[in-house]
Design a protein around this motif. Structure first.
Motif, PDB file in Angstrom:
ATOM      1  N   LYS A 132      -3.819 -40.272  11.977  1.00 12.55           N
ATOM      2  CA  LYS A 132      -3.755 -41.278  13.030  1.00 12.55           C
ATOM      3  C   LYS A 132      -2.435 -41.152  13.790  1.00 12.55           C
ATOM      4  CE  LYS A 132      -3.675 -46.305  13.643  1.00 12.55           C
ATOM      5  NZ  LYS A 132      -3.730 -47.625  12.938  1.00 12.55           N
ATOM      6  N   GLY A 133      -2.519 -41.158  15.113  1.00 13.75           N
ATOM      7  CA  GLY A 133      -1.323 -41.170  15.940  1.00 13.75           C
ATOM      8  C   GLY A 133      -0.812 -39.820  16.386  1.00 13.75           C
ATOM      9  N   LEU A 134      -1.351 -38.714  15.842  1.00 18.51           N
ATOM     10  CA  LEU A 134      -0.856 -37.397  16.267  1.00 18.51           C
ATOM     11  C   LEU A 134      -1.143 -37.158  17.742  1.00 18.51           C
ATOM     12  CD1 LEU A 134       0.496 -34.708  15.490  1.00 18.51           C
ATOM     13  CD2 LEU A 134      -1.788 -33.791  15.016  1.00 18.51           C
ATOM     14  N   SER A 135      -2.274 -37.639  18.222  1.00 16.44           N
ATOM     15  CA  SER A 135      -2.622 -37.440  19.628  1.00 16.44           C
ATOM     16  C   SER A 135      -1.649 -38.160  20.553  1.00 16.44           C
ATOM     17  CB  SER A 135      -4.048 -37.918  19.904  1.00 16.44           C
ATOM     18  OG  SER A 135      -4.216 -39.265  19.508  1.00 16.44           O
ATOM     19  N   GLU A 136      -1.012 -39.225  20.074  1.00 15.03           N
ATOM     20  CA  GLU A 136       0.000 -39.931  20.866  1.00 15.03           C
ATOM     21  C   GLU A 136       1.374 -39.282  20.697  1.00 15.03           C
ATOM     22  OE1 GLU A 136      -0.109 -43.967  19.614  1.00 15.03           O
ATOM     23  OE2 GLU A 136      -2.185 -44.289  20.279  1.00 15.03           O
ATOM     24  N   ASP A 137       1.672 -38.847  19.483  1.00 17.84           N
ATOM     25  CA  ASP A 137       2.984 -38.246  19.211  1.00 17.84           C
ATOM     26  C   ASP A 137       3.126 -36.868  19.849  1.00 17.84           C
ATOM     27  OD1 ASP A 137       3.616 -40.475  17.740  1.00 17.84           O
ATOM     28  OD2 ASP A 137       3.102 -39.570  15.810  1.00 17.84           O
ATOM     29  N   ASP A 138       2.006 -36.137  19.964  1.00 15.11           N
ATOM     30  CA  ASP A 138       2.055 -34.809  20.579  1.00 15.11           C
ATOM     31  C   ASP A 138       0.712 -34.502  21.261  1.00 15.11           C
ATOM     32  OD1 ASP A 138       2.234 -32.094  21.271  1.00 15.11           O
ATOM     33  OD2 ASP A 138       3.617 -31.687  19.625  1.00 15.11           O
ATOM     34  N   PRO A 139       0.528 -35.007  22.490  1.00 12.44           N
ATOM     35  CA  PRO A 139      -0.720 -34.738  23.216  1.00 12.44           C
ATOM     36  C   PRO A 139      -0.933 -33.243  23.461  1.00 12.44           C
ATOM     37  CG  PRO A 139       0.555 -36.474  24.293  1.00 12.44           C
ATOM     38  CD  PRO A 139       1.447 -35.852  23.262  1.00 12.44           C
ATOM     39  N   ASN A 140       0.162 -32.496  23.507  1.00 10.59           N
ATOM     40  CA  ASN A 140       0.073 -31.065  23.789  1.00 10.59           C
ATOM     41  C   ASN A 140      -0.605 -30.312  22.651  1.00 10.59           C
ATOM     42  OD1 ASN A 140       0.933 -28.677  25.464  1.00 10.59           O
ATOM     43  ND2 ASN A 140       2.100 -28.197  23.619  1.00 10.59           N
ATOM     44  N   VAL A 141      -0.150 -30.554  21.430  1.00  6.65           N
ATOM     45  CA  VAL A 141      -0.727 -29.832  20.292  1.00  6.65           C
ATOM     46  C   VAL A 141      -2.161 -30.289  20.028  1.00  6.65           C
ATOM     47  CG1 VAL A 141      -0.046 -31.297  18.325  1.00  6.65           C
ATOM     48  CG2 VAL A 141      -0.137 -28.820  18.060  1.00  6.65           C
ATOM     49  N   THR A 142      -2.442 -31.572  20.254  1.00  5.68           N
ATOM     50  CA  THR A 142      -3.808 -32.046  20.027  1.00  5.68           C
ATOM     51  C   THR A 142      -4.764 -31.505  21.095  1.00  5.68           C
ATOM     52  OG1 THR A 142      -3.208 -34.141  21.110  1.00  5.68           O
ATOM     53  CG2 THR A 142      -3.227 -34.110  18.719  1.00  5.68           C
ATOM     54  N   LYS A 143      -4.262 -31.236  22.280  1.00  2.00           N
ATOM     55  CA  LYS A 143      -5.097 -30.592  23.308  1.00  2.00           C
ATOM     56  C   LYS A 143      -5.489 -29.189  22.841  1.00  2.00           C
ATOM     57  CE  LYS A 143      -5.172 -29.264  28.209  1.00  2.00           C
ATOM     58  NZ  LYS A 143      -6.405 -30.008  28.523  1.00  2.00           N
ATOM     59  N   PHE A 144      -4.504 -28.455  22.335  1.00  2.00           N
ATOM     60  CA  PHE A 144      -4.785 -27.112  21.809  1.00  2.00           C
ATOM     61  C   PHE A 144      -5.802 -27.174  20.669  1.00  2.00           C
ATOM     62  CE2 PHE A 144      -3.335 -24.278  18.217  1.00  2.00           C
ATOM     63  CZ  PHE A 144      -4.031 -23.151  18.639  1.00  2.00           C
ATOM     64  N   LEU A 145      -5.588 -28.077  19.724  1.00  2.00           N
ATOM     65  CA  LEU A 145      -6.471 -28.165  18.562  1.00  2.00           C
ATOM     66  C   LEU A 145      -7.887 -28.583  18.951  1.00  2.00           C
ATOM     67  CD1 LEU A 145      -3.973 -29.820  16.066  1.00  2.00           C
ATOM     68  CD2 LEU A 145      -4.832 -27.473  15.968  1.00  2.00           C
ATOM     69  N   SER A 146      -8.004 -29.431  19.970  1.00  2.00           N
ATOM     70  CA  SER A 146      -9.335 -29.860  20.406  1.00  2.00           C
ATOM     71  C   SER A 146     -10.079 -28.748  21.133  1.00  2.00           C
ATOM     72  CB  SER A 146      -9.227 -31.098  21.307  1.00  2.00           C
ATOM     73  OG  SER A 146      -8.607 -30.771  22.540  1.00  2.00           O
ATOM     74  N   GLN A 147      -9.335 -27.765  21.655  1.00  2.00           N
ATOM     75  CA  GLN A 147      -9.947 -26.638  22.365  1.00  2.00           C
ATOM     76  C   GLN A 147     -10.183 -25.436  21.458  1.00  2.00           C
ATOM     77  OE1 GLN A 147      -8.009 -27.689  26.774  1.00  2.00           O
ATOM     78  NE2 GLN A 147      -7.163 -26.011  25.604  1.00  2.00           N
ATOM     79  N   PHE A 148      -9.761 -25.539  20.214  1.00  2.00           N
ATOM     80  CA  PHE A 148      -9.895 -24.450  19.246  1.00  2.00           C
ATOM     81  C   PHE A 148     -11.335 -24.363  18.745  1.00  2.00           C
ATOM     82  CE2 PHE A 148      -9.482 -23.244  14.626  1.00  2.00           C
ATOM     83  CZ  PHE A 148      -9.184 -21.906  14.842  1.00  2.00           C
ATOM     84  N   LYS A 149     -12.053 -23.324  19.149  1.00  2.00           N
ATOM     85  CA  LYS A 149     -13.451 -23.107  18.772  1.00  2.00           C
ATOM     86  C   LYS A 149     -13.590 -21.679  18.244  1.00  2.00           C
ATOM     87  CE  LYS A 149     -14.303 -27.029  20.928  1.00  2.00           C
ATOM     88  NZ  LYS A 149     -14.530 -28.278  20.173  1.00  2.00           N
ATOM     89  N   VAL A 150     -14.305 -21.515  17.126  1.00  2.08           N
ATOM     90  CA  VAL A 150     -14.427 -20.211  16.481  1.00  2.08           C
ATOM     91  C   VAL A 150     -15.896 -19.850  16.291  1.00  2.08           C
ATOM     92  CG1 VAL A 150     -13.785 -18.833  14.467  1.00  2.08           C
ATOM     93  CG2 VAL A 150     -12.304 -20.697  15.210  1.00  2.08           C
ATOM     94  N   GLU A 151     -16.246 -18.614  16.606  1.00  2.00           N
ATOM     95  CA  GLU A 151     -17.589 -18.119  16.310  1.00  2.00           C
ATOM     96  C   GLU A 151     -17.691 -17.796  14.818  1.00  2.00           C
ATOM     97  OE1 GLU A 151     -20.126 -17.911  18.368  1.00  2.00           O
ATOM     98  OE2 GLU A 151     -18.954 -18.670  20.060  1.00  2.00           O
ATOM     99  N   SER A 152     -18.873 -18.005  14.264  1.00  3.06           N
ATOM    100  CA  SER A 152     -19.091 -17.747  12.840  1.00  3.06           C
ATOM    101  C   SER A 152     -18.751 -16.306  12.465  1.00  3.06           C
ATOM    102  CB  SER A 152     -20.543 -18.055  12.470  1.00  3.06           C
ATOM    103  OG  SER A 152     -20.775 -17.833  11.100  1.00  3.06           O
ATOM    104  N   ASP A 153     -19.154 -15.357  13.312  1.00  4.03           N
ATOM    105  CA  ASP A 153     -18.881 -13.942  13.024  1.00  4.03           C
ATOM    106  C   ASP A 153     -17.383 -13.648  13.004  1.00  4.03           C
ATOM    107  OD1 ASP A 153     -21.569 -13.495  12.866  1.00  4.03           O
ATOM    108  OD2 ASP A 153     -21.761 -12.546  14.823  1.00  4.03           O
ATOM    109  N   THR A 154     -16.640 -14.331  13.873  1.00  2.00           N
ATOM    110  CA  THR A 154     -15.188 -14.139  13.921  1.00  2.00           C
ATOM    111  C   THR A 154     -14.546 -14.598  12.623  1.00  2.00           C
ATOM    112  OG1 THR A 154     -15.128 -14.412  16.326  1.00  2.00           O
ATOM    113  CG2 THR A 154     -13.061 -14.765  15.142  1.00  2.00           C
ATOM    114  N   GLN A 155     -14.938 -15.780  12.162  1.00  2.00           N
ATOM    115  CA  GLN A 155     -14.344 -16.280  10.918  1.00  2.00           C
ATOM    116  C   GLN A 155     -14.755 -15.418   9.736  1.00  2.00           C
ATOM    117  OE1 GLN A 155     -13.617 -20.444  10.369  1.00  2.00           O
ATOM    118  NE2 GLN A 155     -14.390 -20.389   8.275  1.00  2.00           N
TER     119      GLN A 155
END
Length: 328
Positions: A251-274
């Protein structure tokens, strides 16, 4: 008549001039009222981040991929391993910032109360194409074991044993509840808890001998390529359905660091890649940091969409900074 025309023209010119001046003043007024974006405003950043992970090959390597990228952007990421219950508790109390391995169906009994209270935030799905549940060797499937409901018919062949992974794992908990509630007639079965590597060693040994074994399995993972196995059907849906893996934050990370949470929310992985990451780390025995460095350096085209609109801790463009970091 001529004088009136001249006066009319003069009046018209005055009106035009006044309108023009008014427009300029209005424009100036608008410019003065318009806020200056980001100028004089310090970007909110939490430079030190604690990422938790469980010793599953997939989330381990995924965590080190995230660490590699964020470290290059100026963050200081500490990656620490926990059991599932302790990790979820750490997220809920704010002692852990991020967990990129939230299996949102099987972990629901442990997660729901924290999600509902807002103690844990869901930053979005990072991998959508997943499987998780009991599996048997193909020769066991061909002998008639297609469902979890078929297991107890052949209890003697399985020694009434289910092979799980580390204690506290959500998959283990599903099967322990099945034993406790006698679901599928499994009331007199035993759930053997160990670790992923120990479980897979038992599976390989059983397959080589042609013995019967039932165990936890998931995809993405190299076991789906290396082992001749089949996932069992689950008519009563005790393992849930439509499984996915989400990135969870305190709780609160999105307020403490909107930049890192933007990156994490955009992080998408294909099954084959993982699966490829897991093969390098778990099957080939390479260090996860070395796998991460090599993969990120060679796959900036895949990484760039995750960094759209993201900055370094110093406020520079993240995509450019990462490109520069690997250009040497």
């Amino acid at each position: 008549m001529t004088i009136k025309v001249k006066r009319s023209i003069a009046l018209a010119l005055v009106v035009v001039m006044l309108a023009a001046v008014g427009g300029v003043l209005a424009a100036c007024g608008d410019q003065q009222e318009e806020p200056q974006q980001n100028e004089g405003t310090e970007m909110k950043v939490q430079k030190d981040l604690k990422f938790g992970f469980v010793e599953w090959p997939g989330v381990t390597q995924k965590t080190y991929i995230l660490k590699e990228i964020l470290d290059k952007l100026g963050y200081n990421v500490e990656a620490t391993t926990f059991t599932v219950p302790i990790l979820i508790q750490g997220l809920s109390t704010g002692d852990v910032d991020v967990f990129a391995g939230g299996w949102m169906v099987t972990m629901a009994p442990m997660l729901d109360k924290h999600m509902e209270s807002g103690a844990i935030e869901d930053l979005g799905t990072n991998i959508a194409e997943v499987d998780y549940g009991p599996a048997v060797p193909s020769y066991v499937w061909e002998a008639g074991v297609h469902s979890i409901g078929d297991l107890d018919k052949y209890a003697d062949k399985f020694n009434s044993e289910y092979y799980g992974i580390e204690p506290g794992n959500d998959g283990n908990e599903v099967m322990l509840r099945a034993v406790e509630n006698d679901t599928y007639g499994l009331g007199d079965w035993n759930v053997l808890e160990s670790s992923t590597s120990a479980m897979l060693a038992e599976v390989k040994k059983a397959q080589e001998a042609g013995d019967w074994i039932v165990h936890s399995a998931w995809a993405p993972h190299w076991m789906n390529v290396e082992l001749d196995m089949k996932y069992l059907e689950d008519p009563e849906k005790i393992w849930g359905e439509n499984e996915r893996v989400d990135t969870l934050a305190r709780k609160g990370l999105s307020e403490d660091d909107p930049n890192v949470t933007k990156f994490l929310s955009q992080f998408k992985v294909e099954s084959d890649t993982q699966s490829a990451w897991i093969m390098e780390y778990d099957k080939e025995g390479r260090e996860p940091q070395a796998v991460a460095e090599e993969w990120v350096a060679n796959n900036l085209d895949t990484v760039n969409p995750w960094l759209e609109g993201v900055k370094t801790v110093d406020g520079e463009d993240a995509q450019s900074a990462l490109q520069e970091a690997y250009s040497g």
